[in-house]
Design a protein around this motif. Structure first.
Motif, PDB file in Angstrom:
ATOM      1  N   ALA A   1     -41.983  24.699  20.461  1.00  0.00           N
ATOM      2  CA  ALA A   1     -42.232  24.332  21.851  1.00  0.00           C
ATOM      3  C   ALA A   1     -43.636  24.701  22.307  1.00  0.00           C
ATOM      4  O   ALA A   1     -44.018  24.372  23.433  1.00  0.00           O
ATOM      5  CB  ALA A   1     -41.207  25.004  22.760  1.00  0.00           C
ATOM      6  N   GLY A   2     -44.405  25.384  21.459  1.00  0.00           N
ATOM      7  CA  GLY A   2     -45.776  25.730  21.803  1.00  0.00           C
ATOM      8  C   GLY A   2     -45.907  26.951  22.687  1.00  0.00           C
ATOM      9  O   GLY A   2     -46.932  27.138  23.345  1.00  0.00           O
ATOM     10  N   ILE A   3     -44.888  27.815  22.707  1.00  0.00           N
ATOM     11  CA  ILE A   3     -44.947  29.016  23.531  1.00  0.00           C
ATOM     12  C   ILE A   3     -45.871  30.027  22.857  1.00  0.00           C
ATOM     13  O   ILE A   3     -45.702  30.327  21.671  1.00  0.00           O
ATOM     14  CB  ILE A   3     -43.540  29.611  23.733  1.00  0.00           C
ATOM     15  CG1 ILE A   3     -42.583  28.543  24.272  1.00  0.00           C
ATOM     16  CG2 ILE A   3     -43.606  30.811  24.665  1.00  0.00           C
ATOM     17  CD1 ILE A   3     -43.032  27.887  25.549  1.00  0.00           C
ATOM     18  N   PRO A   4     -46.854  30.572  23.572  1.00  0.00           N
ATOM     19  CA  PRO A   4     -47.793  31.526  22.958  1.00  0.00           C
ATOM     20  C   PRO A   4     -47.065  32.731  22.358  1.00  0.00           C
ATOM     21  O   PRO A   4     -46.075  33.220  22.893  1.00  0.00           O
ATOM     22  CB  PRO A   4     -48.685  31.943  24.135  1.00  0.00           C
ATOM     23  CG  PRO A   4     -48.602  30.811  25.107  1.00  0.00           C
ATOM     24  CD  PRO A   4     -47.205  30.274  24.982  1.00  0.00           C
ATOM     25  N   GLY A   5     -47.609  33.203  21.232  1.00  0.00           N
ATOM     26  CA  GLY A   5     -47.027  34.352  20.555  1.00  0.00           C
ATOM     27  C   GLY A   5     -46.019  34.005  19.487  1.00  0.00           C
ATOM     28  O   GLY A   5     -45.548  34.897  18.783  1.00  0.00           O
TER      29      GLY A   5
ATOM     30  N   LEU B   1     -34.584  31.638  17.517  1.00  0.00           N
ATOM     31  CA  LEU B   1     -35.429  31.648  18.713  1.00  0.00           C
ATOM     32  C   LEU B   1     -36.909  31.476  18.387  1.00  0.00           C
ATOM     33  O   LEU B   1     -37.596  30.686  19.058  1.00  0.00           O
ATOM     34  CB  LEU B   1     -35.193  32.928  19.517  1.00  0.00           C
ATOM     35  CG  LEU B   1     -33.891  32.971  20.322  1.00  0.00           C
ATOM     36  CD1 LEU B   1     -33.740  34.315  21.019  1.00  0.00           C
ATOM     37  CD2 LEU B   1     -33.847  31.832  21.349  1.00  0.00           C
ATOM     38  N   PRO B   2     -37.478  32.170  17.392  1.00  0.00           N
ATOM     39  CA  PRO B   2     -38.889  31.916  17.068  1.00  0.00           C
ATOM     40  C   PRO B   2     -39.159  30.478  16.633  1.00  0.00           C
ATOM     41  O   PRO B   2     -40.221  29.918  16.946  1.00  0.00           O
ATOM     42  CB  PRO B   2     -39.167  32.902  15.926  1.00  0.00           C
ATOM     43  CG  PRO B   2     -38.181  33.988  16.112  1.00  0.00           C
ATOM     44  CD  PRO B   2     -36.946  33.311  16.624  1.00  0.00           C
ATOM     45  N   VAL B   3     -38.204  29.874  15.914  1.00  0.00           N
ATOM     46  CA  VAL B   3     -38.389  28.477  15.499  1.00  0.00           C
ATOM     47  C   VAL B   3     -38.490  27.574  16.726  1.00  0.00           C
ATOM     48  O   VAL B   3     -39.420  26.764  16.858  1.00  0.00           O
ATOM     49  CB  VAL B   3     -37.224  28.026  14.591  1.00  0.00           C
ATOM     50  CG1 VAL B   3     -37.349  26.539  14.286  1.00  0.00           C
ATOM     51  CG2 VAL B   3     -37.198  28.828  13.304  1.00  0.00           C
TER      52      VAL B   3
ATOM     53  N   ALA C   1     -40.833  40.231  13.122  1.00  0.00           N
ATOM     54  CA  ALA C   1     -41.633  40.078  14.336  1.00  0.00           C
ATOM     55  C   ALA C   1     -43.116  39.973  14.002  1.00  0.00           C
ATOM     56  O   ALA C   1     -43.845  39.169  14.604  1.00  0.00           O
ATOM     57  CB  ALA C   1     -41.387  41.253  15.282  1.00  0.00           C
ATOM     58  N   TYR C   2     -43.572  40.765  13.038  1.00  0.00           N
ATOM     59  CA  TYR C   2     -44.988  40.706  12.649  1.00  0.00           C
ATOM     60  C   TYR C   2     -45.340  39.332  12.084  1.00  0.00           C
ATOM     61  O   TYR C   2     -46.404  38.778  12.383  1.00  0.00           O
ATOM     62  CB  TYR C   2     -45.298  41.789  11.624  1.00  0.00           C
ATOM     63  CG  TYR C   2     -46.731  41.747  11.138  1.00  0.00           C
ATOM     64  CD1 TYR C   2     -47.764  42.266  11.915  1.00  0.00           C
ATOM     65  CD2 TYR C   2     -47.044  41.173   9.913  1.00  0.00           C
ATOM     66  CE1 TYR C   2     -49.080  42.214  11.481  1.00  0.00           C
ATOM     67  CE2 TYR C   2     -48.357  41.113   9.464  1.00  0.00           C
ATOM     68  CZ  TYR C   2     -49.373  41.636  10.253  1.00  0.00           C
ATOM     69  OH  TYR C   2     -50.680  41.571   9.824  1.00  0.00           O
ATOM     70  N   ALA C   3     -44.461  38.784  11.248  1.00  0.00           N
ATOM     71  CA  ALA C   3     -44.715  37.456  10.684  1.00  0.00           C
ATOM     72  C   ALA C   3     -44.758  36.401  11.779  1.00  0.00           C
ATOM     73  O   ALA C   3     -45.628  35.520  11.781  1.00  0.00           O
ATOM     74  CB  ALA C   3     -43.647  37.115   9.647  1.00  0.00           C
ATOM     75  N   VAL C   4     -43.826  36.472  12.720  1.00  0.00           N
ATOM     76  CA  VAL C   4     -43.800  35.500  13.823  1.00  0.00           C
ATOM     77  C   VAL C   4     -45.081  35.587  14.631  1.00  0.00           C
ATOM     78  O   VAL C   4     -45.665  34.568  15.041  1.00  0.00           O
ATOM     79  CB  VAL C   4     -42.571  35.750  14.723  1.00  0.00           C
ATOM     80  CG1 VAL C   4     -42.670  34.926  16.008  1.00  0.00           C
ATOM     81  CG2 VAL C   4     -41.293  35.413  13.978  1.00  0.00           C
ATOM     82  N   TRP C   5     -45.552  36.800  14.884  1.00  0.00           N
ATOM     83  CA  TRP C   5     -46.726  37.004  15.726  1.00  0.00           C
ATOM     84  C   TRP C   5     -48.031  36.654  15.011  1.00  0.00           C
ATOM     85  O   TRP C   5     -48.941  36.079  15.610  1.00  0.00           O
ATOM     86  CB  TRP C   5     -46.756  38.448  16.208  1.00  0.00           C
ATOM     87  CG  TRP C   5     -47.991  38.795  16.995  1.00  0.00           C
ATOM     88  CD1 TRP C   5     -49.130  39.409  16.549  1.00  0.00           C
ATOM     89  CD2 TRP C   5     -48.214  38.517  18.382  1.00  0.00           C
ATOM     90  NE1 TRP C   5     -50.035  39.535  17.565  1.00  0.00           N
ATOM     91  CE2 TRP C   5     -49.511  38.998  18.704  1.00  0.00           C
ATOM     92  CE3 TRP C   5     -47.447  37.920  19.376  1.00  0.00           C
ATOM     93  CZ2 TRP C   5     -50.050  38.899  19.984  1.00  0.00           C
ATOM     94  CZ3 TRP C   5     -47.989  37.815  20.655  1.00  0.00           C
ATOM     95  CH2 TRP C   5     -49.268  38.299  20.949  1.00  0.00           C
ATOM     96  N   SER C   6     -48.134  37.005  13.738  1.00  0.00           N
ATOM     97  CA  SER C   6     -49.430  36.925  13.051  1.00  0.00           C
ATOM     98  C   SER C   6     -49.624  35.669  12.222  1.00  0.00           C
ATOM     99  O   SER C   6     -50.761  35.271  11.959  1.00  0.00           O
ATOM    100  CB  SER C   6     -49.622  38.152  12.153  1.00  0.00           C
ATOM    101  OG  SER C   6     -48.636  38.187  11.128  1.00  0.00           O
ATOM    102  N   PHE C   7     -48.544  35.035  11.784  1.00  0.00           N
ATOM    103  CA  PHE C   7     -48.690  33.835  10.967  1.00  0.00           C
ATOM    104  C   PHE C   7     -49.052  32.645  11.846  1.00  0.00           C
ATOM    105  O   PHE C   7     -48.778  32.620  13.047  1.00  0.00           O
ATOM    106  CB  PHE C   7     -47.401  33.524  10.208  1.00  0.00           C
ATOM    107  CG  PHE C   7     -47.120  34.454   9.058  1.00  0.00           C
ATOM    108  CD1 PHE C   7     -47.913  35.555   8.808  1.00  0.00           C
ATOM    109  CD2 PHE C   7     -46.038  34.225   8.220  1.00  0.00           C
ATOM    110  CE1 PHE C   7     -47.651  36.415   7.761  1.00  0.00           C
ATOM    111  CE2 PHE C   7     -45.753  35.082   7.162  1.00  0.00           C
ATOM    112  CZ  PHE C   7     -46.565  36.177   6.936  1.00  0.00           C
TER     113      PHE C   7
END
Length: 663
Positions: A25-29, A18-20, A231-237
């Motif tokens: 898709a350019g979804i914020p976050g 899902l994060p990929v 989740a932290y990596a997805v949000w902060s990277f």
């Protein structure tokens, strides 16, 4: 030990995919959504090791059976997606794009698309990557290459009677050390290549070989901590993070904790194994396969590489539909077929078809005959670089500037800049020939004409060395009286790209890596030139549209018969005005002058096209916008008899024919 199905691992697949999909898709976050691939690698390492271990211990392991399972698992959906992508490319891609797709498809069939993409596309986060339809197959190639060698390693370790888990741990630690070093030295190669990623699989393998089971409470904490790290990596990277070096530790250890903790019954793992996450996890492979071509298709049609949220969400919905259909009617039926003949009867013709398609597009140069000649001419006039590009843009550091016009001798005017200056070279050439000035150019892509500045995000550019060499040449060349500086000023002065544009931020620094203020560095450069006695002109900003004009014109014309009315992602004049205001402040302080360019974004999608992509002028655009501005600010010298006709937008007939060809 018997390997049992774990629903929480399918739930972890959902956490990975899902994060990929949302990030692409350019979804914020979800800027760091690409770390989902690292999670997949850990999962693959764990599952493959567990299955091989079980079969070796029960004396049932067979290389033939192992590779046949991989073939049935990977190829049916992959080949179907590739054929569908070819059909999309037939409609939406110009000749060069379709030819590149053919080469890319052959590299996929040869299990080497990651190496091909590394050599041809380069930066995974760059603009070229955003419209590479098979870009996402790099990770499949990494897995396939790992699958080729890993069973051999496992069998060799068991036959050697060495402690297998300890040996695997040692190999993984050594692999991480090598990955850290290579990522620091060669970040683009490190991103794509399997040996640099192997330690991520190794982490999963070590877990599979280690029979440690946590206590229930500790297991729940481990799973929570693992999900938190992911989740932290997805949000902060973001795209400025170098992978898979030290930053990859977060998602990799996160995945390891989730897998290890899931061995013991706990509420968090049961939540991961609930129906919705498992459903998404079971779709994860097909969802990963289909999401990228869907998004590329939308980018090609709109010309906007960073999709608006609405289009991004629409792409996710379409991808889910295709993923479900792919799993239901392609993946599952073929995975259930154990017979070699049936598998070959389905997959071999698909492979042959793709080989034929790839070879035909390569040999046919992208098959331009499928395109209306008038449309193809409009597209090529905008996108094909002039002969000046090779002469001036591809020079090495320290080479003499290239000559644009030598009506007089020696050289009198230097045009100094980045690729925006390179795009305007036809206008500078026409201006020099019409005014009698001897013009030379020093242009280098991604390097603004500012002293002491390096592109920290593009180490191979050597911008600081190039600008230092240019200044040294100017000190030795007294005949140069005028220096015209031109660059993509909004990007150079802010580091931020236009709305809708692909690619990460431009990070500028000193050669030693220290932060630098670009307006101050520009002022110092202008001051140094003035102290040398040079007359300095700052040519203003070209409006950045945020959409690839020729690609949108081409794709929309192919789909709808003509380009459609389309709003720009944002008003480009805001960034242009802000950058030009900085140029005026610098010019007023140091005795230079600013030449502002005429902007007309509304005419962008009308032929002949004024842009070569989303921010560079085409040859026609340069003649229409840069040439009149130069003639107005720097008309013909009093001693020259410049033709009055040159004061119009159109160049002289002989130059127009040289640039655009005969009418």
């Amino acid at each position: 030990m018997a390997f049992k199905y774990r629903a929480d691992i399918d739930g972890l697949r959902a956490v990975a995919v899902l994060p990929v999909v949302l990030g692409h898709a350019g979804i914020p976050g979800f800027d760091g959504g690409f770390v989902g691939v690292d999670v997949f690698f850990v999962i693959s390492g764990f599952l493959i090791t567990a299955l091989i271990l079980e079969e070796i211990q029960s004396r049932r392991f067979s290389f033939r059976d192992f590779y046949m399972r991989r073939v049935r698992r990977i190829l049916p959906a992959l080949l179907t997606m590739m054929i569908a992508t070819f059909l999309m490319g037939w409609v939406l891609l110009p000749p060069a794009g379709l030819e590149a797709l053919g080469r890319s498809a052959l590299s996929v069939l040869l299990l080497s698309s990651n190496m091909w993409l590394w050599q041809t596309t380069g930066d995974y986060f760059g603009a070229a990557a955003e419209v590479t339809p098979l870009l996402h197959t790099w990770s499949l190639a990494v897995e396939e290459q790992f699958y080729l060698i890993f069973p051999l390693i496992m069998v060799a370790l068991f036959r050697s009677r060495l402690p297998v888990a300890l040996c695997m741990l040692l190999l993984t630690v050594l692999g991480f050390g090598a990955s850290f070093y290579i990522t620091e030295q060669h970040p683009t190669a490190a991103f794509y290549l399997m040996p640099v990623r192997a330690w991520e699989f190794g982490v999963g393998a070590v877990i599979a070989l280690s029979p440690v089971v946590m206590k229930r409470r500790n297991a729940a904490l481990a799973v929570c901590a693992g999900l938190g790290l992911i989740a932290y990596a997805v949000w902060s990277f973001d795209d400025g993070v170098s992978m898979p070096g030290v930053h990859a530790v977060l998602p990799v250890i996160g995945a390891a904790l989730v897998i290890s903790g899931g061995r013991a019954e706990n509420r968090i793992s049961r939540l991961l194994g609930s129906p919705l996450p498992v459903f998404i996890g079971l779709l994860s492979y097909s969802l990963y396969l289909w999401h990228w071509p869907v998004q590329v298709g939308l980018r090609l049609v709109t010309g906007v590489y960073h999709l608006p949220i609405a289009l991004g969400l629409a792409s996710v919905g379409v991808s889910f539909v295709l993923a479900y259909a792919s799993r239901r009617w392609i993946e599952e039926p073929l995975r259930c077929q154990r017979g070699l003949f049936f598998t070959a009867a389905v997959l071999v013709p698909m492979c042959i078809a793709l080989v034929c398609l790839g070879a035909a597009t390569i040999k046919g140069g992208g098959l331009p005959s499928r395109i209306d000649p008038a449309l193809l001419a409009v597209y090529q006039d905008a996108t094909e670089p002039s002969s000046l590009h090779e002469n001036c843009m591809l020079r090495k550091v320290g080479e003499l500037p290239c000559a644009l016009s030598y009506e007089a001798s020696p050289a009198e005017v230097l045009v100094w800049g980045d690729s925006h200056a390179g795009a305007a070279l036809p206008a500078f050439q026409a201006w020099g020939q019409s005014t009698g000035r001897a013009v030379v150019a020093e242009t280098k892509a991604a390097c603004p004409p500012i002293l002491g500045v390096e592109r920290a995000d593009r180490q191979e550019r050597a911008c600081a060395a190039s600008s230092a060499a240019t200044m040294a040449w100017l000190r030795e060349t007294a005949s140069i009286e005028t220096v015209i500086l031109h660059a993509r000023w909004p990007l150079a002065l802010t580091g931020q790209r236009a709305a809708g544009e692909a690619g990460g931020a431009a990070r500028y620094s000193s050669p030693q890596g220290a932060e630098i203020r670009m307006d101050t560095a520009l002022a110092a450069t202008v001051s140094a030139l003035r102290m040398m006695g040079k007359e300095v002109f700052l040519l203003g900003s070209v409006a950045e549209l945020g959409l690839d004009v020729p690609q949108a014109y081409f794709a929309q014309s192919r789909l709808f018969g003509a380009p459609v009315a389309q709003n720009l992602p944002t008003d480009p004049r805001d960034r242009t005005k802000a950058a030009d205001a900085v140029l005026r402040r610098v010019a007023q302080t140091h005795g230079a002058e600013v030449i502002e360019l005429y902007q007309n974004p509304a005419a962008a999608l009308r032929a002949p096209l004024r842009y070569a992509d989303d921010d560079h002028l085409s040859a026609h655009g340069a003649m229409e916008r840069v040439l009149p501005a130069l003639l107005d600010a720097l008309p013909a010298l009093p001693s020259q008899n410049a033709p009055i006709a040159m004061l119009s937008v159109a160049p002289p007939p002989e130059i127009e024919q040289q640039l655009f060809g005969p009418h």
